[in-house]
Scaffold this active site. Structure first.
Site, mmCIF file in Angstrom:
data_model
loop_
_atom_site.group_PDB
_atom_site.id
_atom_site.type_symbol
_atom_site.label_atom_id
_atom_site.label_comp_id
_atom_site.label_asym_id
_atom_site.label_seq_id
_atom_site.Cartn_x
_atom_site.Cartn_y
_atom_site.Cartn_z
ATOM 1 N N ASP A 114 0.858 -1.184 0.000
ATOM 2 C CA ASP A 114 0.000 0.000 0.000
ATOM 3 C C ASP A 114 0.895 1.235 0.000
ATOM 4 O O ASP A 114 2.118 1.131 0.109
ATOM 5 C CB ASP A 114 -0.970 -0.014 1.179
ATOM 6 C CG ASP A 114 -0.269 0.054 2.529
ATOM 7 O OD1 ASP A 114 0.931 0.371 2.577
ATOM 8 O OD2 ASP A 114 -0.932 -0.213 3.533
ATOM 9 N N SER A 115 0.299 2.395 -0.151
ATOM 10 C CA SER A 115 1.100 3.609 -0.322
ATOM 11 C C SER A 115 1.549 4.222 0.994
ATOM 12 O O SER A 115 2.354 5.154 0.999
ATOM 13 C CB SER A 115 0.292 4.660 -1.090
ATOM 14 O OG SER A 115 -0.780 5.138 -0.285
ATOM 15 N N GLY A 116 1.032 3.722 2.107
ATOM 16 C CA GLY A 116 1.302 4.349 3.395
ATOM 17 C C GLY A 116 0.340 5.470 3.720
ATOM 18 O O GLY A 116 0.349 6.006 4.825
ATOM 19 N N GLY A 117 -0.505 5.832 2.749
ATOM 20 C CA GLY A 117 -1.425 6.945 2.940
ATOM 21 C C GLY A 117 -2.379 6.746 4.101
ATOM 22 O O GLY A 117 -2.590 7.655 4.909
ATOM 23 N N ASP A 168 -2.845 8.451 -1.924
ATOM 24 C CA ASP A 168 -4.186 9.028 -1.911
ATOM 25 C C ASP A 168 -4.518 9.561 -0.535
ATOM 26 O O ASP A 168 -3.829 9.275 0.441
ATOM 27 C CB ASP A 168 -5.231 7.982 -2.335
ATOM 28 C CG ASP A 168 -5.341 6.832 -1.326
ATOM 29 O OD1 ASP A 168 -4.314 6.490 -0.689
ATOM 30 O OD2 ASP A 168 -6.428 6.261 -1.175
ATOM 31 N N GLN A 216 -11.649 6.936 -4.791
ATOM 32 C CA GLN A 216 -12.134 7.562 -3.574
ATOM 33 C C GLN A 216 -13.531 8.142 -3.857
ATOM 34 O O GLN A 216 -14.159 7.788 -4.829
ATOM 35 C CB GLN A 216 -11.148 8.610 -3.075
ATOM 36 C CG GLN A 216 -9.866 8.027 -2.482
ATOM 37 C CD GLN A 216 -10.098 7.244 -1.194
ATOM 38 O OE1 GLN A 216 -11.157 7.339 -0.562
ATOM 39 N NE2 GLN A 216 -9.103 6.479 -0.788
ATOM 40 N N GLY A 243 -11.274 3.913 0.710
ATOM 41 C CA GLY A 243 -12.205 4.774 1.416
ATOM 42 C C GLY A 243 -13.436 4.084 1.956
ATOM 43 O O GLY A 243 -14.400 4.745 2.345
ATOM 44 N N ASP A 293 -7.609 -7.450 1.174
ATOM 45 C CA ASP A 293 -6.663 -7.544 2.281
ATOM 46 C C ASP A 293 -7.360 -7.030 3.527
ATOM 47 O O ASP A 293 -8.300 -6.234 3.443
ATOM 48 C CB ASP A 293 -5.405 -6.712 2.022
ATOM 49 C CG ASP A 293 -5.615 -5.244 2.384
ATOM 50 O OD1 ASP A 293 -5.202 -4.834 3.481
ATOM 51 O OD2 ASP A 293 -6.226 -4.514 1.579
#
Length: 398
Positions: A114-117, A168, A216, A243, A293
Protein backbone atom coordinates in the site's frame (compact mmCIF):
# COMPACT_ATOMS: atom_id res chain seq x y z
CA UNK A 1 27.83 -5.03 -34.89
CA UNK A 2 27.92 -1.25 -34.30
CA UNK A 3 26.93 0.57 -31.12
CA UNK A 4 23.57 1.72 -32.45
CA UNK A 5 22.61 -1.87 -33.24
CA UNK A 6 23.65 -3.01 -29.76
CA UNK A 7 21.71 -0.16 -28.17
CA UNK A 8 18.67 -1.12 -30.22
CA UNK A 9 18.83 -4.72 -29.01
CA UNK A 10 19.27 -3.62 -25.40
CA UNK A 11 16.29 -1.25 -25.73
CA UNK A 12 14.16 -4.04 -27.22
CA UNK A 13 15.04 -6.37 -24.35
CA UNK A 14 14.24 -3.72 -21.73
CA UNK A 15 10.97 -2.86 -23.50
CA UNK A 16 9.99 -6.54 -23.41
CA UNK A 17 10.85 -6.91 -19.74
CA UNK A 18 9.19 -3.75 -18.48
CA UNK A 19 6.24 -3.40 -20.87
CA UNK A 20 5.28 -6.74 -22.38
CA UNK A 21 5.75 -8.57 -19.07
CA UNK A 22 3.60 -6.21 -17.01
CA UNK A 23 0.83 -7.72 -14.89
CA UNK A 24 -1.71 -9.67 -16.90
CA UNK A 25 -5.24 -10.63 -15.89
CA UNK A 26 -7.27 -13.38 -17.52
CA UNK A 27 -10.99 -13.35 -16.70
CA UNK A 28 -12.03 -17.00 -16.86
CA UNK A 29 -15.51 -17.47 -15.37
CA UNK A 30 -18.50 -15.27 -14.49
CA UNK A 31 -21.32 -16.27 -12.14
CA UNK A 32 -24.72 -16.18 -13.86
CA UNK A 33 -26.65 -14.83 -10.86
CA UNK A 34 -24.18 -12.27 -9.52
CA UNK A 35 -21.12 -10.29 -10.56
CA UNK A 36 -18.74 -12.84 -9.01
CA UNK A 37 -15.88 -13.85 -11.27
CA UNK A 38 -12.83 -16.08 -11.33
CA UNK A 39 -9.58 -15.19 -13.04
CA UNK A 40 -5.81 -15.38 -12.89
CA UNK A 41 -3.32 -12.56 -12.29
CA UNK A 42 0.16 -13.15 -13.71
CA UNK A 43 3.16 -11.39 -12.18
CA UNK A 44 6.90 -11.94 -12.45
CA UNK A 45 6.81 -13.70 -9.06
CA UNK A 46 4.04 -16.11 -10.01
CA UNK A 47 0.37 -16.50 -10.80
CA UNK A 48 -2.45 -15.54 -8.44
CA UNK A 49 -5.85 -17.24 -8.82
CA UNK A 50 -8.74 -14.88 -8.08
CA UNK A 51 -10.67 -14.12 -6.01
CA UNK A 52 -7.77 -13.89 -3.58
CA UNK A 53 -7.17 -12.70 -0.02
CA UNK A 54 -3.79 -11.14 0.83
CA UNK A 55 -2.48 -11.59 4.40
CA UNK A 56 -1.16 -8.31 5.75
CA UNK A 57 2.57 -8.27 6.46
CA UNK A 58 2.81 -4.77 7.86
CA UNK A 59 6.52 -4.58 8.69
CA UNK A 60 7.76 -7.29 6.35
CA UNK A 61 6.12 -10.14 8.23
CA UNK A 62 2.62 -11.45 8.77
CA UNK A 63 2.54 -11.15 12.55
CA UNK A 64 3.33 -14.41 14.37
CA UNK A 65 3.20 -16.53 11.17
CA UNK A 66 6.40 -18.11 9.75
CA UNK A 67 6.87 -18.29 5.97
CA UNK A 68 6.52 -22.07 5.79
CA UNK A 69 3.09 -21.88 7.43
CA UNK A 70 2.04 -19.00 5.16
CA UNK A 71 2.88 -21.22 2.20
CA UNK A 72 1.72 -24.61 3.46
CA UNK A 73 -1.04 -24.22 6.08
CA UNK A 74 -2.42 -20.91 4.79
CA UNK A 75 -1.56 -21.37 1.08
CA UNK A 76 -1.08 -17.62 0.57
CA UNK A 77 -0.42 -16.69 -3.05
CA UNK A 78 0.43 -13.04 -2.32
CA UNK A 79 1.05 -10.94 0.79
CA UNK A 80 0.87 -7.23 1.53
CA UNK A 81 3.62 -4.96 2.87
CA UNK A 82 3.17 -1.49 4.34
CA UNK A 83 5.09 1.43 2.85
CA UNK A 84 4.82 3.67 5.93
CA UNK A 85 6.16 1.06 8.35
CA UNK A 86 8.89 -0.28 6.05
CA UNK A 87 10.05 3.26 5.25
CA UNK A 88 10.51 4.01 8.95
CA UNK A 89 11.96 0.62 9.85
CA UNK A 90 14.15 -1.06 8.59
CA UNK A 91 14.44 1.83 6.10
CA UNK A 92 15.24 2.02 2.42
CA UNK A 93 19.00 1.60 2.73
CA UNK A 94 18.59 -1.80 4.37
CA UNK A 95 16.00 -2.95 1.84
CA UNK A 96 18.01 -1.77 -1.17
CA UNK A 97 21.16 -3.49 0.11
CA UNK A 98 19.16 -6.70 0.60
CA UNK A 99 17.81 -6.56 -2.96
CA UNK A 100 14.25 -5.62 -2.01
CA UNK A 101 11.60 -7.00 0.31
CA UNK A 102 11.35 -10.38 -1.44
CA UNK A 103 14.98 -11.22 -0.70
CA UNK A 104 15.02 -9.46 2.66
CA UNK A 105 12.04 -11.50 3.96
CA UNK A 106 12.63 -14.73 2.03
CA UNK A 107 9.20 -14.55 0.37
CA UNK A 108 9.44 -15.58 -3.28
CA UNK A 109 5.79 -15.12 -4.25
CA UNK A 110 4.06 -11.85 -5.25
CA UNK A 111 3.93 -8.86 -2.89
CA UNK A 112 1.64 -5.82 -2.93
CA UNK A 113 2.50 -2.64 -1.04
CA UNK A 114 0.00 0.00 0.00
CA UNK A 115 1.10 3.61 -0.32
CA UNK A 116 1.30 4.35 3.40
CA UNK A 117 -1.42 6.94 2.94
CA UNK A 118 -3.91 5.30 5.29
CA UNK A 119 -1.36 5.07 8.10
CA UNK A 120 -0.29 8.69 7.60
CA UNK A 121 -3.87 9.92 7.56
CA UNK A 122 -4.71 7.95 10.70
CA UNK A 123 -2.13 10.12 12.50
CA UNK A 124 -4.59 13.02 12.45
CA UNK A 125 -3.01 14.80 15.42
CA UNK A 126 0.53 14.72 14.02
CA UNK A 127 0.29 15.34 10.28
CA UNK A 128 -0.42 18.18 7.87
CA UNK A 129 -1.85 17.73 4.37
CA UNK A 130 -0.86 20.16 1.61
CA UNK A 131 -0.89 20.10 -2.17
CA UNK A 132 2.72 18.95 -2.07
CA UNK A 133 2.02 15.94 0.15
CA UNK A 134 1.80 15.07 3.83
CA UNK A 135 4.15 16.03 6.64
CA UNK A 136 3.87 13.57 9.52
CA UNK A 137 5.60 12.54 12.72
CA UNK A 138 6.98 9.04 13.13
CA UNK A 139 5.13 6.96 15.70
CA UNK A 140 8.52 5.48 16.63
CA UNK A 141 10.60 8.51 17.59
CA UNK A 142 8.55 11.60 16.74
CA UNK A 143 10.80 12.61 13.84
CA UNK A 144 9.20 14.57 10.98
CA UNK A 145 8.91 13.20 7.45
CA UNK A 146 7.34 14.23 4.15
CA UNK A 147 5.45 11.84 1.86
CA UNK A 148 4.73 13.13 -1.64
CA UNK A 149 3.35 11.22 -4.61
CA UNK A 150 6.88 11.20 -6.03
CA UNK A 151 8.62 10.01 -2.86
CA UNK A 152 6.03 7.28 -2.29
CA UNK A 153 6.70 5.95 -5.81
CA UNK A 154 10.44 5.99 -5.09
CA UNK A 155 9.95 4.20 -1.75
CA UNK A 156 7.79 1.50 -3.32
CA UNK A 157 10.33 1.09 -6.12
CA UNK A 158 12.93 0.46 -3.40
CA UNK A 159 10.71 -1.99 -1.51
CA UNK A 160 10.24 -3.85 -4.78
CA UNK A 161 6.65 -5.04 -4.60
CA UNK A 162 5.02 -6.51 -7.71
CA UNK A 163 1.97 -4.27 -7.25
CA UNK A 164 2.30 -0.78 -5.79
CA UNK A 165 -0.42 1.69 -4.85
CA UNK A 166 -0.94 5.33 -5.71
CA UNK A 167 -0.70 7.91 -2.92
CA UNK A 168 -4.19 9.03 -1.91
CA UNK A 169 -6.13 10.77 0.81
CA UNK A 170 -8.69 8.65 2.61
CA UNK A 171 -11.38 10.89 4.15
CA UNK A 172 -12.99 9.68 7.38
CA UNK A 173 -16.64 8.76 7.76
CA UNK A 174 -18.76 10.76 8.10
CA UNK A 175 -17.46 13.73 6.10
CA UNK A 176 -19.23 16.59 4.37
CA UNK A 177 -19.70 16.42 0.60
CA UNK A 178 -17.50 19.45 0.02
CA UNK A 179 -14.59 17.95 1.95
CA UNK A 180 -14.87 14.55 0.25
CA UNK A 181 -15.02 16.25 -3.15
CA UNK A 182 -11.90 18.35 -2.54
CA UNK A 183 -10.15 15.30 -1.06
CA UNK A 184 -11.00 13.21 -4.13
CA UNK A 185 -9.75 15.92 -6.47
CA UNK A 186 -6.49 16.11 -4.49
CA UNK A 187 -6.17 12.32 -4.79
CA UNK A 188 -6.63 12.64 -8.57
CA UNK A 189 -3.95 15.32 -8.85
CA UNK A 190 -1.62 13.18 -6.76
CA UNK A 191 -2.43 10.23 -9.02
CA UNK A 192 -1.23 12.17 -12.07
CA UNK A 193 2.03 12.87 -10.24
CA UNK A 194 2.33 9.20 -9.20
CA UNK A 195 2.05 8.06 -12.80
CA UNK A 196 4.47 10.73 -14.00
CA UNK A 197 7.08 9.58 -11.47
CA UNK A 198 6.35 5.90 -12.07
CA UNK A 199 6.76 6.30 -15.83
CA UNK A 200 10.06 8.17 -15.56
CA UNK A 201 11.65 5.58 -13.27
CA UNK A 202 12.44 1.89 -13.60
CA UNK A 203 12.25 -1.11 -11.26
CA UNK A 204 15.37 -1.65 -9.16
CA UNK A 205 15.57 -5.42 -9.14
CA UNK A 206 14.97 -6.64 -12.69
CA UNK A 207 11.27 -7.51 -12.53
CA UNK A 208 8.14 -5.60 -13.38
CA UNK A 209 6.17 -3.43 -10.98
CA UNK A 210 2.57 -2.36 -11.55
CA UNK A 211 0.86 0.81 -10.30
CA UNK A 212 -2.80 0.61 -9.22
CA UNK A 213 -4.86 3.84 -8.87
CA UNK A 214 -7.36 4.07 -5.99
CA UNK A 215 -11.03 5.05 -6.19
CA UNK A 216 -12.13 7.56 -3.57
CA UNK A 217 -15.34 9.58 -3.18
CA UNK A 218 -16.61 8.49 0.21
CA UNK A 219 -20.26 7.49 0.38
CA UNK A 220 -21.44 9.90 -2.31
CA UNK A 221 -22.62 8.20 -5.49
CA UNK A 222 -21.73 11.06 -7.84
CA UNK A 223 -18.21 11.32 -6.44
CA UNK A 224 -17.60 7.57 -6.59
CA UNK A 225 -18.67 7.51 -10.25
CA UNK A 226 -16.50 10.52 -11.03
CA UNK A 227 -13.48 8.93 -9.36
CA UNK A 228 -14.00 5.63 -11.19
CA UNK A 229 -14.18 7.51 -14.49
CA UNK A 230 -11.01 9.50 -13.74
CA UNK A 231 -8.83 6.59 -12.71
CA UNK A 232 -10.16 4.34 -15.49
CA UNK A 233 -8.67 6.77 -18.01
CA UNK A 234 -5.20 5.80 -16.75
CA UNK A 235 -5.49 2.36 -18.39
CA UNK A 236 -3.68 0.80 -15.44
CA UNK A 237 -3.08 -2.93 -15.03
CA UNK A 238 -5.51 -2.99 -12.08
CA UNK A 239 -7.64 -0.75 -9.88
CA UNK A 240 -8.23 -0.42 -6.13
CA UNK A 241 -11.35 0.63 -4.25
CA UNK A 242 -10.43 2.71 -1.20
CA UNK A 243 -12.20 4.77 1.42
CA UNK A 244 -14.52 2.00 2.61
CA UNK A 245 -14.59 0.21 5.97
CA UNK A 246 -13.62 3.48 7.69
CA UNK A 247 -16.61 3.59 10.04
CA UNK A 248 -19.62 3.54 7.73
CA UNK A 249 -22.44 0.96 8.18
CA UNK A 250 -21.74 -2.40 6.55
CA UNK A 251 -24.65 -1.90 4.15
CA UNK A 252 -22.83 1.15 2.78
CA UNK A 253 -19.66 -0.86 2.28
CA UNK A 254 -21.58 -3.31 0.11
CA UNK A 255 -23.46 -0.57 -1.75
CA UNK A 256 -20.44 1.51 -2.68
CA UNK A 257 -18.28 -1.51 -3.36
CA UNK A 258 -20.86 -2.70 -5.92
CA UNK A 259 -21.16 0.81 -7.36
CA UNK A 260 -17.40 1.08 -7.79
CA UNK A 261 -17.10 -2.35 -9.41
CA UNK A 262 -19.85 -1.45 -11.88
CA UNK A 263 -17.89 1.59 -13.05
CA UNK A 264 -14.40 0.08 -13.28
CA UNK A 265 -13.00 -1.76 -16.33
CA UNK A 266 -14.25 -5.34 -16.54
CA UNK A 267 -11.01 -6.80 -17.91
CA UNK A 268 -8.80 -5.55 -15.08
CA UNK A 269 -8.52 -6.86 -11.50
CA UNK A 270 -10.38 -4.96 -8.77
CA UNK A 271 -8.89 -4.72 -5.30
CA UNK A 272 -11.05 -3.75 -2.30
CA UNK A 273 -8.79 -2.34 0.39
CA UNK A 274 -9.13 -3.20 4.06
CA UNK A 275 -12.27 -5.39 4.00
CA UNK A 276 -13.23 -7.38 6.10
CA UNK A 277 -15.02 -10.35 7.75
CA UNK A 278 -15.43 -13.68 5.93
CA UNK A 279 -19.03 -12.78 5.11
CA UNK A 280 -17.94 -9.36 3.88
CA UNK A 281 -15.64 -11.14 1.43
CA UNK A 282 -18.49 -13.24 0.05
CA UNK A 283 -20.77 -10.21 -0.40
CA UNK A 284 -18.05 -8.26 -2.16
CA UNK A 285 -16.99 -11.19 -4.34
CA UNK A 286 -20.62 -11.27 -5.45
CA UNK A 287 -20.27 -7.57 -6.37
CA UNK A 288 -17.25 -8.26 -8.60
CA UNK A 289 -14.17 -7.82 -6.36
CA UNK A 290 -11.10 -9.92 -7.18
CA UNK A 291 -8.60 -9.02 -4.43
CA UNK A 292 -8.87 -8.34 -0.70
CA UNK A 293 -6.66 -7.54 2.28
CA UNK A 294 -7.45 -6.96 5.95
CA UNK A 295 -5.70 -7.18 9.32
CA UNK A 296 -8.82 -8.74 10.85
CA UNK A 297 -7.87 -12.45 10.64
CA UNK A 298 -4.52 -12.00 12.37
CA UNK A 299 -5.49 -9.19 14.74
CA UNK A 300 -8.67 -10.94 15.87
CA UNK A 301 -6.83 -14.23 16.14
CA UNK A 302 -4.29 -12.69 18.50
CA UNK A 303 -7.26 -11.57 20.60
CA UNK A 304 -8.82 -15.06 20.82
CA UNK A 305 -11.46 -14.73 18.07
CA UNK A 306 -11.38 -17.63 15.62
CA UNK A 307 -13.12 -17.77 12.25
CA UNK A 308 -13.99 -21.36 11.32
CA UNK A 309 -15.97 -23.20 8.67
CA UNK A 310 -18.71 -23.69 11.31
CA UNK A 311 -18.82 -20.13 12.69
CA UNK A 312 -17.06 -17.74 15.07
CA UNK A 313 -15.40 -18.95 18.27
CA UNK A 314 -14.18 -16.96 21.27
CA UNK A 315 -11.55 -19.44 22.36
CA UNK A 316 -11.23 -17.71 25.74
CA UNK A 317 -14.67 -18.97 26.75
CA UNK A 318 -14.74 -21.68 29.43
CA UNK A 319 -16.98 -23.86 27.23
CA UNK A 320 -13.87 -24.90 25.26
CA UNK A 321 -11.83 -25.96 28.32
CA UNK A 322 -12.58 -29.68 27.86
CA UNK A 323 -13.23 -29.67 24.12
CA UNK A 324 -10.53 -31.87 22.61
CA UNK A 325 -11.87 -31.73 19.07
CA UNK A 326 -9.81 -30.15 16.31
CA UNK A 327 -9.90 -26.37 15.98
CA UNK A 328 -11.58 -26.69 12.57
CA UNK A 329 -12.44 -30.07 11.06
CA UNK A 330 -13.51 -28.34 7.85
CA UNK A 331 -9.93 -27.29 7.01
CA UNK A 332 -7.29 -29.78 5.95
CA UNK A 333 -4.08 -28.09 7.12
CA UNK A 334 -1.95 -29.39 10.00
CA UNK A 335 -2.63 -26.45 12.30
CA UNK A 336 -6.43 -26.50 12.07
CA UNK A 337 -6.64 -30.29 12.43
CA UNK A 338 -3.57 -30.88 14.60
CA UNK A 339 -4.45 -28.82 17.68
CA UNK A 340 -7.53 -29.05 19.88
CA UNK A 341 -9.73 -26.20 21.04
CA UNK A 342 -8.86 -27.08 24.64
CA UNK A 343 -5.13 -26.84 23.98
CA UNK A 344 -5.40 -23.56 22.11
CA UNK A 345 -7.52 -22.10 24.93
CA UNK A 346 -4.82 -23.16 27.40
CA UNK A 347 -2.12 -21.45 25.32
CA UNK A 348 -4.10 -18.23 25.04
CA UNK A 349 -4.91 -18.18 28.75
CA UNK A 350 -1.24 -18.84 29.53
CA UNK A 351 -0.19 -16.07 27.13
CA UNK A 352 2.05 -18.50 25.25
CA UNK A 353 3.31 -17.12 21.93
CA UNK A 354 2.45 -20.38 20.16
CA UNK A 355 -1.23 -19.61 20.80
CA UNK A 356 -0.97 -16.41 18.76
CA UNK A 357 0.56 -18.33 15.87
CA UNK A 358 -2.05 -21.11 15.90
CA UNK A 359 -4.97 -18.66 16.07
CA UNK A 360 -3.52 -16.47 13.29
CA UNK A 361 -2.86 -19.44 11.03
CA UNK A 362 -6.36 -20.78 11.61
CA UNK A 363 -7.99 -17.49 10.63
CA UNK A 364 -5.80 -16.95 7.58
CA UNK A 365 -6.36 -20.54 6.47
CA UNK A 366 -10.12 -19.98 6.73
CA UNK A 367 -9.93 -16.81 4.62
CA UNK A 368 -7.78 -18.45 1.94
CA UNK A 369 -9.97 -21.54 1.92
CA UNK A 370 -13.02 -19.31 1.53
CA UNK A 371 -11.76 -17.46 -1.54
CA UNK A 372 -10.49 -20.69 -3.09
CA UNK A 373 -13.86 -22.36 -2.56
CA UNK A 374 -15.62 -19.27 -3.92
CA UNK A 375 -13.48 -19.63 -7.03
CA UNK A 376 -14.43 -23.31 -7.33
CA UNK A 377 -18.11 -22.50 -6.97
CA UNK A 378 -17.92 -19.71 -9.57
CA UNK A 379 -16.25 -22.13 -11.95
CA UNK A 380 -18.96 -24.74 -11.38
CA UNK A 381 -21.76 -22.19 -11.73
CA UNK A 382 -23.02 -22.72 -8.16
CA UNK A 383 -21.57 -19.67 -6.40
CA UNK A 384 -24.81 -17.91 -5.46
CA UNK A 385 -26.51 -20.93 -3.88
CA UNK A 386 -23.28 -21.83 -2.04
CA UNK A 387 -22.86 -18.24 -0.82
CA UNK A 388 -26.44 -18.15 0.49
CA UNK A 389 -25.75 -21.35 2.40
CA UNK A 390 -22.40 -20.21 3.80
CA UNK A 391 -23.36 -16.71 4.95
CA UNK A 392 -25.40 -17.65 8.06
CA UNK A 393 -23.04 -20.50 8.86
CA UNK A 394 -19.95 -18.30 8.93
CA UNK A 395 -21.66 -15.63 11.04
CA UNK A 396 -23.05 -17.84 13.79
CA UNK A 397 -21.43 -17.59 17.20
CA UNK A 398 -20.46 -20.98 18.57
Amino acid sequence: MNNSSINGIVYSILWYIFVVMQLQFALEHQDALSKARAGTIKTDHGEIPTPIFMPVGTAGTVKAVPLHQLKNDVNAGIILGNTYHLYLRPGMEVLKAAGGLHKFSGWNRPILTDSGGYQVFSLASSRKITEQGVVFQSHIDGSKHLFTPESVMDIQRAIGADIIMAFDECPPYPSEFSYVKSSMELTHRWLDRCFARFNETEPFYGYTQNLFPIVQGGTFEALRKASCAYISEKDATGYAIGGLSVGEPVEMIYEFCALSCAHLPEQKPRYLMGVGTPWDLLECIAAGVDMFDCVMPTRNGRNAMLFTTDGVINIDNKKWEFDYSAIDEGLQNETSKGYSKSYLRHLMKSKEILGLTIASVQNLALYLWLVEEARNQITKGTFTSWKNEMMPKLQQRL
